[in-house]
Design a protein around this motif. Structure first.
Motif, PDB file in Angstrom:
ATOM      1  N   VAL A 138       8.642  26.554  -2.100  1.00 25.13           N
ATOM      2  CA  VAL A 138       7.978  25.317  -2.474  1.00 25.13           C
ATOM      3  C   VAL A 138       6.964  24.937  -1.408  1.00 25.13           C
ATOM      4  N   GLN A 139       7.376  25.064  -0.146  1.00 25.43           N
ATOM      5  CA  GLN A 139       6.474  24.719   0.940  1.00 25.43           C
ATOM      6  C   GLN A 139       5.203  25.545   0.869  1.00 25.43           C
ATOM      7  N   LYS A 140       5.355  26.807   0.572  1.00 24.15           N
ATOM      8  CA  LYS A 140       4.225  27.711   0.501  1.00 24.15           C
ATOM      9  C   LYS A 140       3.261  27.325  -0.633  1.00 24.15           C
ATOM     10  N   ASP A 173       2.299  16.321   0.281  1.00 24.54           N
ATOM     11  CA  ASP A 173       2.822  16.545  -1.073  1.00 24.54           C
ATOM     12  C   ASP A 173       4.129  17.322  -1.024  1.00 24.54           C
ATOM     13  N   PHE A 174       4.132  18.286  -0.129  1.00 21.34           N
ATOM     14  CA  PHE A 174       5.356  19.075   0.014  1.00 21.34           C
ATOM     15  C   PHE A 174       6.516  18.198   0.494  1.00 21.34           C
ATOM     16  N   LEU A 210      10.260  16.913  -1.444  1.00 18.83           N
ATOM     17  CA  LEU A 210      11.606  17.278  -0.989  1.00 18.83           C
ATOM     18  C   LEU A 210      12.650  16.193  -1.263  1.00 18.83           C
ATOM     19  N   HIS A 211      12.175  14.953  -1.507  1.00 21.54           N
ATOM     20  CA  HIS A 211      13.092  13.821  -1.731  1.00 21.54           C
ATOM     21  C   HIS A 211      14.127  13.738  -0.617  1.00 21.54           C
ATOM     22  N   MET A 212      13.621  13.600   0.593  1.00 24.51           N
ATOM     23  CA  MET A 212      14.515  13.609   1.751  1.00 24.51           C
ATOM     24  C   MET A 212      15.193  12.253   1.934  1.00 24.51           C
ATOM     25  N   ASP A 269       5.050   0.829  11.587  1.00 21.59           N
ATOM     26  CA  ASP A 269       5.844   1.971  11.133  1.00 21.59           C
ATOM     27  C   ASP A 269       4.965   3.186  10.829  1.00 21.59           C
ATOM     28  N   LYS A 270       5.443   4.332  11.254  1.00 21.50           N
ATOM     29  CA  LYS A 270       4.699   5.567  11.019  1.00 21.50           C
ATOM     30  C   LYS A 270       4.979   6.103   9.618  1.00 21.50           C
ATOM     31  N   LYS A 271       3.972   6.867   9.127  1.00 21.29           N
ATOM     32  CA  LYS A 271       4.104   7.447   7.786  1.00 21.29           C
ATOM     33  C   LYS A 271       5.264   8.452   7.776  1.00 21.29           C
ATOM     34  N   CYS A 272       6.034   8.373   6.732  1.00 26.89           N
ATOM     35  CA  CYS A 272       7.225   9.208   6.717  1.00 26.89           C
ATOM     36  C   CYS A 272       7.773   9.265   5.294  1.00 26.89           C
ATOM     37  N   PHE A 273       8.269  10.406   4.885  1.00 30.41           N
ATOM     38  CA  PHE A 273       8.724  10.564   3.497  1.00 30.41           C
ATOM     39  C   PHE A 273      10.239  10.662   3.386  1.00 30.41           C
TER      40      PHE A 273
END
Lengths: 80, 579
Positions: B399-401, B408-409, B413-415, B565-569
């Motif tokens: 997926v990362q590739k 977007d990657f 991942l819905h971490m 706050d820093k950008k983070c997913f």
């Protein structure tokens, strides 16, 4: 193909199959004259000659050869 | 395939370092050439096969006389070659009322051989099945007459398969299917048979030797595990990117049939346990469309463990697939219709098996059948699940590739992270991380269980343990923070360590957002950090600078009042900070 040329090619096959460079072939040469020419080597010789001239010997033909001369005559008949 | 004479040249080569194996050949016809060819083919698979053969027609004596050479040789493999021609001559000598007993008589003698051999030796037995001879005594009516030779021969072949299915160390080598493929005219030469008692022509000997060595190699753990496929003109006819969904060829019409049958073959391999991967020069979404939407597509996306479609060099992509699956290059087979790609892969990674697919897709299957690429010596229920298991492991990297944009990657991942203070449940793991983390560890001061317990209970510290999970699975606890209330204004980051498994996921930002928030809520003005270099933690030397801390004497300082706050997913799953 001339018979001389044919003899030359057959000699090359003998050298290759028997893995013996200083081979002497005459019409009268038989398997008894060349140490490396045993029964397995004989099959390899027959098959290698068949492959080279793209022909096939019958079992009767193979059995009829008494010496190198017979062999070459038989090949010559087939390809001429 | 090399011819017999070319093969013989291998016998003079150097076998040092190859896997050693003792092989005995017992035949009822002359087997000298076969014996030589088996050793010669072994060379090509890095096997040093010491092949010993009996004089022909010695099978019974060698097996039943336990003082025979066979037992002295103590072989690892015993090849038994009882030919159809000798079977026919046995049949000929039976009386007419005994003809229908031929197969069962022969089978019980084979069973006895096997029983005696298994009692005395641990060798595996490879038994050549019978090539078909139809004596045409009954013509087509032979099927209705159990006493006909053809009936008995086929029955015996069937019984051999049954026997093999029940006896662990008894393997059938399918020389009958070789005759079916090359034809009896090529397989058997009457003059060689009549003059030399050889039932195999010199032309076919390399084929027989090769199929035998495939089996021996598989018994030594040398077999293929993974099939990697190109798409355009390999899996379907045409080019999906140019021709579009409605014009690529698959299904029951014309050349489409060849591709459909080819796909069914791959599907069967997948179900047998071969890992299937895709390596195609394409846009990924375009390449996947037929898998998702084409009605004639046999293979589905969930059959594919690793799907790589991009415009990069195929050798690099194959290296990527290899690293994802973590299997050897020599266990991989790569199929591509394009000779350029094949030659590129073959010359860059020579260990990968790259069959020279025929130009006409109609010939693909017959050609691949002839290679016997997927020899195996075991088959279990787990094999059916293998692709699925590898798929889960492979998906994240694949997926990362496929994402051009890292955000977007990361989003995909819905971490989620669970944030907890140190508790009796997580203290052992926190201590373990403190002991073991070397690279991402800012001060690398090691704490024991007792130390960690102290921090957990002390009023002077805030403690955090972070986990990270995503749609592929849970990484468990991967980050530890210990904050010391140095004075009323300053929280000192006593410990910041992370597992390297979760680098480049935005975890640093998530953690900083979290601890800056904690500082703010509890009325502190500054977060203070320190980097203590060790021989292994160079990767974090610019950690605080990168996060916006300012240098202050030997330390780093962050003003939390002005912190954004820093950008983070990563989403917080559950939080329970101790105050």
């Amino acid at each position: 193909m001339e018979k001389e040329q044919l003899e030359k090619i057959v000699k090359e096959i003998f050298i290759d199959v028997l893995d013996k460079k200083d081979i002497v072939l005459t019409n009268e040469t038989t398997a008894n004259d060349i140490e490396e020419w045993d029964s397995l080597a004989h099959i390899r010789l027959v098959v290698a000659i068949e492959m080279k001239f793209n022909t096939h010997f019958s079992s009767r033909e193979i059995q009829s050869w008494d010496n190198v001369g017979d062999m070459i005559a038989c090949i010559y008949d087939k390809i001429k | 395939m090399k011819d017999f004479f070319q093969l013989l040249k291998n016998l003079k080569k150097d076998f040092t370092g190859f896997t050693n194996c003792k092989v005995a050949v017992l035949g009822d016809t002359s087997t000298q050439f076969l014996t030589q060819a088996i050793r010669a083919v072994g060379y090509e698979k890095r096997l040093d096969l010491n092949v010993w053969e009996t004089d022909f027609n010695q099978i019974e004596r060698q097996i039943y006389d336990t003082s025979s050479e066979l037992y002295a040789v103590h072989p690892d493999i015993i090849i038994v070659f009882q030919s159809a021609h000798i079977l026919l001559s046995k049949y000929n000598k039976l009386s007419t009322d005994e003809h229908d007993m031929l197969a069962s008589n022969e089978l019980s003698s084979i069973e006895n051989y096997y029983a005696v051999l298994s009692e005395k030796l641990t060798a595996k037995v490879i038994y050549y099945n019978y090539t078909e001879i139809d004596d045409h005594v009954f013509g087509n009516f032979a099927s209705k007459i159990p006493a006909s030779f053809l009936f008995q021969l086929r029955k015996l072949n069937y019984e051999l398969m049954l026997f093999a299915s029940k006896n662990h160390n008894f393997y059938v080598c399918e020389i009958s299917t070789i005759q079916n493929r090359v034809g009896k005219k090529t397989f058997f030469h009457t003059s060689i048979y009549i003059n030399y008692e050889m039932v195999l022509s010199v032309d076919v000997i390399p084929e027989i030797a090769s199929k035998t060595v495939d089996l021996i190699a598989a018994l030594h753990g040398n077999f293929k595990k993974c099939l990697i496929l190109d798409l355009d003109n390999t899996l379907w006819g045409g080019i999906i990117g140019d021709d579009g969904m409605e014009n690529i060829q698959m299904g029951s019409l014309g050349i489409g049939k060849a591709f459909t049958e080819f796909q069914y073959w791959i599907k069967k391999l997948k179900n047998r346990g071969i890992i299937i991967a895709v390596c195609s020069k394409n846009i990924e979404s375009v390449a996947k469309e037929p898998f998702e939407k084409h009605p004639d597509m046999v293979l589905q996306l969930n059959d594919i463990a690793v799907f790589v479609a991009n415009w990069e060099n195929k050798a690099d992509n194959l290296r990527h697939i290899q690293s994802v699956l973590n299997i050897g290059f020599d266990t991989m087979v790569f199929l591509d219709d394009n000779p350029f790609e094949r030659s590129l892969v073959h010359s860059t990674i020579p260990e990968i098996c790259v069959p020279e697919l025929p130009e006409d897709p109609a010939d693909y299957l017959e050609y691949l059948y002839s290679l016997n690429l997927f020899e195996t010596t075991s088959y279990s229920h787990e094999d059916k699940q293998r692709t699925a298991l590898y798929k889960i492991e492979a998906e994240r990297k694949t997926v990362q590739k496929s994402f051009l944009n890292e955000d977007d990657f990361l989003k995909s991942l819905h971490m989620q992270s669970l944030v907890e203070p140190f508790t009796t449940f997580n203290i052992p793991r926190v201590a373990q991380l403190s002991q073991r983390s070397n690279q991402f560890n800012l001060r690398a001061i090691r704490y024991t269980d007792a130390d960690i317990k102290f921090f957990a209970e002390s009023e002077k510290y805030f403690t955090f343990a972070f986990t990270l999970e995503d749609k592929f699975g849970d990484n468990g606890m991967i980050c530890v923070i210990i904050l010391h209330k140095e004075n009323e204004q300053t929280l000192f980051i006593d410990t910041w360590l992370m597992s390297c498994r979760v680098l480049k996921r935005g975890m640093e930002h998530f953690v900083l957002n979290k601890i800056a928030g904690c500082a703010k809520e509890n009325g502190f003005k500054y977060l203070k950090g320190e980097y203590i270099p060790t021989s292994k933690n160079e990767m974090v030397q610019h950690h605080y600078k990168g996060l916006g801390f300012e240098s202050s004497n030997e330390f780093w300082r962050l003003d939390v009042a002005n912190y954004e706050d820093k950008k983070c997913f990563i989403l917080e799953k559950y939080s329970k900070v101790n105050n």
